[in-house]
Design an enzyme around this catalytic site. Sequence first.
Site, mmCIF file in Angstrom:
data_model
loop_
_atom_site.group_PDB
_atom_site.id
_atom_site.type_symbol
_atom_site.label_atom_id
_atom_site.label_comp_id
_atom_site.label_asym_id
_atom_site.label_seq_id
_atom_site.Cartn_x
_atom_site.Cartn_y
_atom_site.Cartn_z
ATOM 1 N N LYS A 1 0.838 -1.205 0.000
ATOM 2 C CA LYS A 1 0.000 0.000 0.000
ATOM 3 C C LYS A 1 0.872 1.255 0.000
ATOM 4 O O LYS A 1 0.555 2.250 -0.653
ATOM 5 C CB LYS A 1 -0.953 -0.015 1.200
ATOM 6 C CG LYS A 1 -2.179 -0.869 0.927
ATOM 7 C CD LYS A 1 -2.922 -1.293 2.153
ATOM 8 C CE LYS A 1 -3.948 -2.369 1.777
ATOM 9 N NZ LYS A 1 -4.432 -3.151 2.892
ATOM 10 N N GLN B 1 -5.587 -2.254 9.030
ATOM 11 C CA GLN B 1 -5.349 -3.559 8.424
ATOM 12 C C GLN B 1 -5.991 -4.663 9.270
ATOM 13 O O GLN B 1 -5.720 -4.773 10.463
ATOM 14 C CB GLN B 1 -3.830 -3.790 8.295
ATOM 15 C CG GLN B 1 -3.446 -5.013 7.497
ATOM 16 C CD GLN B 1 -3.852 -4.934 6.034
ATOM 17 O OE1 GLN B 1 -3.617 -3.946 5.367
ATOM 18 N NE2 GLN B 1 -4.490 -5.977 5.540
ATOM 19 N N ASP C 1 -11.795 1.943 2.835
ATOM 20 C CA ASP C 1 -12.021 0.500 2.661
ATOM 21 C C ASP C 1 -13.504 0.203 2.446
ATOM 22 O O ASP C 1 -13.874 -0.908 2.077
ATOM 23 C CB ASP C 1 -11.552 -0.256 3.921
ATOM 24 C CG ASP C 1 -10.310 -1.088 3.655
ATOM 25 O OD1 ASP C 1 -10.005 -1.343 2.479
ATOM 26 O OD2 ASP C 1 -9.648 -1.482 4.638
#
Length: 281
Positions: free
Chosen positions: A50, A94, A117
């Site tokens: 990322k 995460q 997300d």
Amino acid sequence: MAATRIDGKALAAKLKENVRGEAASLPRKPGLAVILVGEDPASRVYVTSKRKDCEECGFYSEEYALPAQTTQKQLLELVAELNGRADIDGILVQLPLPKGLDEREVLLAIDPGKDVDCFHPYNVGQLTIGAPVFQPCTPGGVMEMLKEYRIDPAGKRCVVLGRSNIVGKPMALLLLHAHGTVVMCHSKTPDLKELAASADILVSAVGKTGLVTADMVKEGAVVIDVAMNRNGEGKLCGDVCFEEAAVKASYITPVPGGVGPMTRAMLMKNTLTAAKLHQGV
Ligand code: NAP
């Protein structure tokens, strides 16, 4: 008939190039903060990639690698601080979080406008009513692939294997909004083989190597393999028996090089969207 291989890697590179171009025209660089708690090696790899994606797209990025002993309170405080930062457009925690931390509470704490997300219930709700602010990254990446290859789900029978909140459910919603007739299958579906074999578009997001065999693929079907499994030799593979399915399919995604790179590219696209919203562009 040999299937056309859908090249997720090339399409993701194109998508990121477009994101980079748009980002460069903004008054301020898009900013992404990634929080990693604990030492999970797979999560470490994702976080590193990322950061690389952010560099490629010309974004500002910050990484928080916190020890596994981090408390819920400390994590929530960090999220609150990042929510208040004007230079941070997207916050990504995460997953999975180490045992003892409440994932749901942490995701709820993220400002929905920074939830790149697309996991916050507000954004899930917007997606459900067909007005998403952000595209859920993996299913959104699949839809980009279908668009690129001019595969229109309208009027098609779409069968989704897997019903997780991250992949299966939002995938089904996006296909439904694109006017597909959607069937969702899961571990309690008795006639999985027959349903899969009836699909014009088959999406597998289960996580079981070798689950989708040639007899589950209709002649001419589009086969999208979302899974990222490790085979006996530790090699990355999907749910679909690629070689045999490719004989019957019209289009098929490989693993690796299919959906995976698209997920990463969609995260960049969502961060750009957030930056545009925050900058009133
Ligand atoms: P998950 O949360 O474990 O969900 C798996 C789903 O598969 C569940 O709905 C489960 O049913 C269903 N299932 C399990 N066994 C089944 C069977 N034999 N037949 C039919 N359905 C079955 O997994 P996930 O997070 O959605 O991820 C799925 C796969 O996609 C994994 O391989 C993951 O690594 C991969 N993935 C890839 C990307 C990417 O960027 N390419 C992103 C995210 C995930 P129940 O609900 O009944 O338990």
